[in-house]
Write an enzyme that holds these catalytic residues in place. Sequence first.
Site, PDB file in Angstrom:
ATOM      1  NE  ARG A   1     -75.075 -10.792-178.646  1.00  0.00           N
ATOM      2  CZ  ARG A   1     -75.062 -12.015-178.109  1.00  0.00           C
ATOM      3  NH1 ARG A   1     -74.622 -12.187-176.897  1.00  0.00           N
ATOM      4  NH2 ARG A   1     -75.470 -13.049-178.801  1.00  0.00           N
TER       5      ARG A   1
ATOM      6  NE  ARG B   1     -79.039 -12.417-177.414  1.00  0.00           N
ATOM      7  CZ  ARG B   1     -78.480 -12.407-176.222  1.00  0.00           C
ATOM      8  NH1 ARG B   1     -78.545 -11.340-175.464  1.00  0.00           N
ATOM      9  NH2 ARG B   1     -77.873 -13.488-175.778  1.00  0.00           N
TER      10      ARG B   1
ATOM     11  NE  ARG C   1     -80.282 -18.234-186.258  1.00  0.00           N
ATOM     12  CZ  ARG C   1     -80.512 -19.540-186.393  1.00  0.00           C
ATOM     13  NH1 ARG C   1     -80.913 -20.027-187.552  1.00  0.00           N
ATOM     14  NH2 ARG C   1     -80.346 -20.355-185.376  1.00  0.00           N
TER      15      ARG C   1
ATOM     16  CG  ASP D   1     -70.626 -15.332-181.449  1.00  0.00           C
ATOM     17  OD1 ASP D   1     -71.772 -15.073-181.058  1.00  0.00           O
ATOM     18  OD2 ASP D   1     -69.763 -15.855-180.715  1.00  0.00           O
TER      19      ASP D   1
ATOM     20  CE1 TYR E   1     -69.057 -19.495-174.320  1.00  0.00           C
ATOM     21  CE2 TYR E   1     -67.798 -17.466-174.188  1.00  0.00           C
ATOM     22  CZ  TYR E   1     -68.987 -18.148-174.027  1.00  0.00           C
ATOM     23  OH  TYR E   1     -70.096 -17.498-173.558  1.00  0.00           O
TER      24      TYR E   1
HETATM   25  C1  LIG Z   1     -70.249 -14.294-174.819  1.00  0.00           C
HETATM   26  C2  LIG Z   1     -70.557 -13.839-176.222  1.00  0.00           C
HETATM   27  C3  LIG Z   1     -70.885 -14.682-177.329  1.00  0.00           C
HETATM   28  N1  LIG Z   1     -71.077 -13.841-178.414  1.00  0.00           N
HETATM   29  C4  LIG Z   1     -70.890 -12.535-178.056  1.00  0.00           C
HETATM   30  C5  LIG Z   1     -70.529 -12.516-176.693  1.00  0.00           C
HETATM   31  C6  LIG Z   1     -70.126 -11.268-175.926  1.00  0.00           C
HETATM   32  C7  LIG Z   1     -71.291 -10.451-175.528  1.00  0.00           C
HETATM   33  C8  LIG Z   1     -72.114 -11.015-174.419  1.00  0.00           C
HETATM   34  O1  LIG Z   1     -71.574 -11.212-173.313  1.00  0.00           O
HETATM   35  O2  LIG Z   1     -73.310 -11.231-174.640  1.00  0.00           O
HETATM   36  C9  LIG Z   1     -70.950 -11.340-178.906  1.00  0.00           C
HETATM   37  C10 LIG Z   1     -71.933 -11.264-180.002  1.00  0.00           C
HETATM   38  N2  LIG Z   1     -72.683 -12.276-180.564  1.00  0.00           N
HETATM   39  C11 LIG Z   1     -73.460 -11.774-181.575  1.00  0.00           C
HETATM   40  C12 LIG Z   1     -73.160 -10.385-181.705  1.00  0.00           C
HETATM   41  C13 LIG Z   1     -73.773  -9.567-182.832  1.00  0.00           C
HETATM   42  C14 LIG Z   1     -73.690  -8.139-182.873  1.00  0.00           C
HETATM   43  C15 LIG Z   1     -74.593  -7.425-181.866  1.00  0.00           C
HETATM   44  O3  LIG Z   1     -75.778  -7.315-182.101  1.00  0.00           O
HETATM   45  O4  LIG Z   1     -74.112  -6.953-180.828  1.00  0.00           O
HETATM   46  C16 LIG Z   1     -72.220 -10.058-180.702  1.00  0.00           C
HETATM   47  C17 LIG Z   1     -71.590  -8.729-180.350  1.00  0.00           C
HETATM   48  C18 LIG Z   1     -74.415 -12.532-182.422  1.00  0.00           C
HETATM   49  C19 LIG Z   1     -75.025 -13.769-181.903  1.00  0.00           C
HETATM   50  N3  LIG Z   1     -74.408 -14.779-181.202  1.00  0.00           N
HETATM   51  C20 LIG Z   1     -75.306 -15.781-180.955  1.00  0.00           C
HETATM   52  C21 LIG Z   1     -76.562 -15.442-181.512  1.00  0.00           C
HETATM   53  C22 LIG Z   1     -77.811 -16.320-181.478  1.00  0.00           C
HETATM   54  C23 LIG Z   1     -77.664 -17.511-182.377  1.00  0.00           C
HETATM   55  C24 LIG Z   1     -78.841 -17.790-183.277  1.00  0.00           C
HETATM   56  O5  LIG Z   1     -79.351 -16.870-183.955  1.00  0.00           O
HETATM   57  O6  LIG Z   1     -79.185 -18.962-183.327  1.00  0.00           O
HETATM   58  C25 LIG Z   1     -76.378 -14.185-182.115  1.00  0.00           C
HETATM   59  C26 LIG Z   1     -77.395 -13.407-182.885  1.00  0.00           C
HETATM   60  C27 LIG Z   1     -75.026 -17.049-180.224  1.00  0.00           C
HETATM   61  C28 LIG Z   1     -74.137 -17.006-179.055  1.00  0.00           C
HETATM   62  N4  LIG Z   1     -72.848 -16.534-179.041  1.00  0.00           N
HETATM   63  C29 LIG Z   1     -72.333 -16.633-177.768  1.00  0.00           C
HETATM   64  C30 LIG Z   1     -73.331 -17.241-176.954  1.00  0.00           C
HETATM   65  C31 LIG Z   1     -73.176 -17.529-175.488  1.00  0.00           C
HETATM   66  C32 LIG Z   1     -74.445 -17.510-177.769  1.00  0.00           C
HETATM   67  C33 LIG Z   1     -75.732 -18.220-177.419  1.00  0.00           C
HETATM   68  C34 LIG Z   1     -76.706 -17.399-176.689  1.00  0.00           C
HETATM   69  C35 LIG Z   1     -77.036 -16.037-177.305  1.00  0.00           C
HETATM   70  O7  LIG Z   1     -77.922 -15.936-178.128  1.00  0.00           O
HETATM   71  O8  LIG Z   1     -76.366 -15.097-176.912  1.00  0.00           O
HETATM   72  C36 LIG Z   1     -70.990 -16.167-177.355  1.00  0.00           C
END
Ligand SMILES: Cc1c2[nH]c(c1CCC(=O)O)Cc1[nH]c(c(CCC(=O)O)c1C)Cc1[nH]c(c(CCC(=O)O)c1C)Cc1[nH]c(c(C)c1CCC(=O)O)C2
Length: 341
Positions: free
Chosen positions: A26, A30, A39, A76, A153
């Site tokens: 991630r 973030r 963003r 994602d 999900y």
């Molecule tokens: C379970 C899961 C998700 N997404 C992901 C997982 C598996 C990894 C883990 O267990 O953390 C994987 C993921 N999601 C995102 C990436 C980007 C690449 C990286 O930096 O690794 C990756 C590899 C961007 C994202 N995915 C998400 C954001 C934040 C959304 C925003 O910017 O508003 C980003 C940058 C949103 C997201 N997406 C998901 C959730 C639960 C959420 C909300 C909470 C959070 O921020 O993690 C599902």
Amino acid sequence: MTLQNDLLLRAARGEKTERVPVWLMRQAGRILPEYRAVREKAGSFIALATTPEMAAEVTLQPVDILGVDAAIIFSDILVVPEAMGLPYEMIEQRGPVFPKTVRSAADLDHLHIADADTDLGYVLEAIRLVKRELNNRVPLIGFAGAPFTIFCYMTEGKGSKTFSVAKKLLYTDPAFSHSLLQKITDSTIGYLKAQVQAGANIVQIFDSWAGILSPEQYRTYSLPYIKQICDAITEVPVTVFAKGAFFARQEIGQLSCSVVGLDWNMDPTESRRLVPDKTLQGNLDPCVLYAGFDQIRAEVRRMIQAFGTQRYIANLGHGVYPDTDPEKVKCFIETVKEYSA
Ligand SMILES: Cc1c2[nH]c(c1CCC(=O)O)Cc1[nH]c(c(CCC(=O)O)c1C)Cc1[nH]c(c(CCC(=O)O)c1C)Cc1[nH]c(c(C)c1CCC(=O)O)C2
């Protein structure tokens, strides 16, 4: 087309490395103010993720700003259900929501096996743009969710602590569960192959919810599908990261993957014993990055001492937390580079 820095790929293949490669799960999107600026411009997470130029830009930021040894494509895991016909929304401060869910055989009829080129072309385009911009500086990591985590999900419809709707279906409707898992698996194999075709040098499977299953359920509902993916992706190394599945390390280590990802609950020495002939990745507690700089350095040194410097990729044990100071992340990265050289 040789990479200037191929440490991660050499470590994944089990070859000798001069120092330990490092990246953070991630890392894209973030923690960096530079991410938040893009963003903001995009307006929403989904707009950002589906606009290849912007997705490419935030993919490159950690390489340029943090000095990691690999980029991971900004996307994602939930783009796969969407490509199968189940759209998601990303609710600010709350996370993903699926307005419709999949809970019965009838619901399955509305889903199709994703066609990567037509349904996920925007990710593939972002990969091609990133590869051009990277100009062979570091490898690019592609990824997808493990079928079981995606199943969670799609059935639950949102995040959950227990995913009891998803788990209930495993107990009450195994036939439906296996059908949905197989559809997700077929979609994921096509998607990962397309990512590799577009330029991904290694792919990681995130089984983020592995830890909610019993060993027996994990063996029935998750491992066989991860195995199909590992067996299908022969062109590049595959990393399997199953969060919380300490009980399955030995079985994961017997899959045809190259790297096994570990979370911070998993002891390095014990993990080496359980997974003797693969590369390990992990596993610093993301909360260590809330500590002071000296304590971060001490914890990183301890981690490298435990894993050793070969067949090892340094990382956190899960994604970096959003409120982490980027300077602490840099300290983590710098310490790995200096101490392991
Ligand atoms: C379970 C899961 C998700 N997404 C992901 C997982 C598996 C990894 C883990 O267990 O953390 C994987 C993921 N999601 C995102 C990436 C980007 C690449 C990286 O930096 O690794 C990756 C590899 C961007 C994202 N995915 C998400 C954001 C934040 C959304 C925003 O910017 O508003 C980003 C940058 C949103 C997201 N997406 C998901 C959730 C639960 C959420 C909300 C909470 C959070 O921020 O993690 C599902």
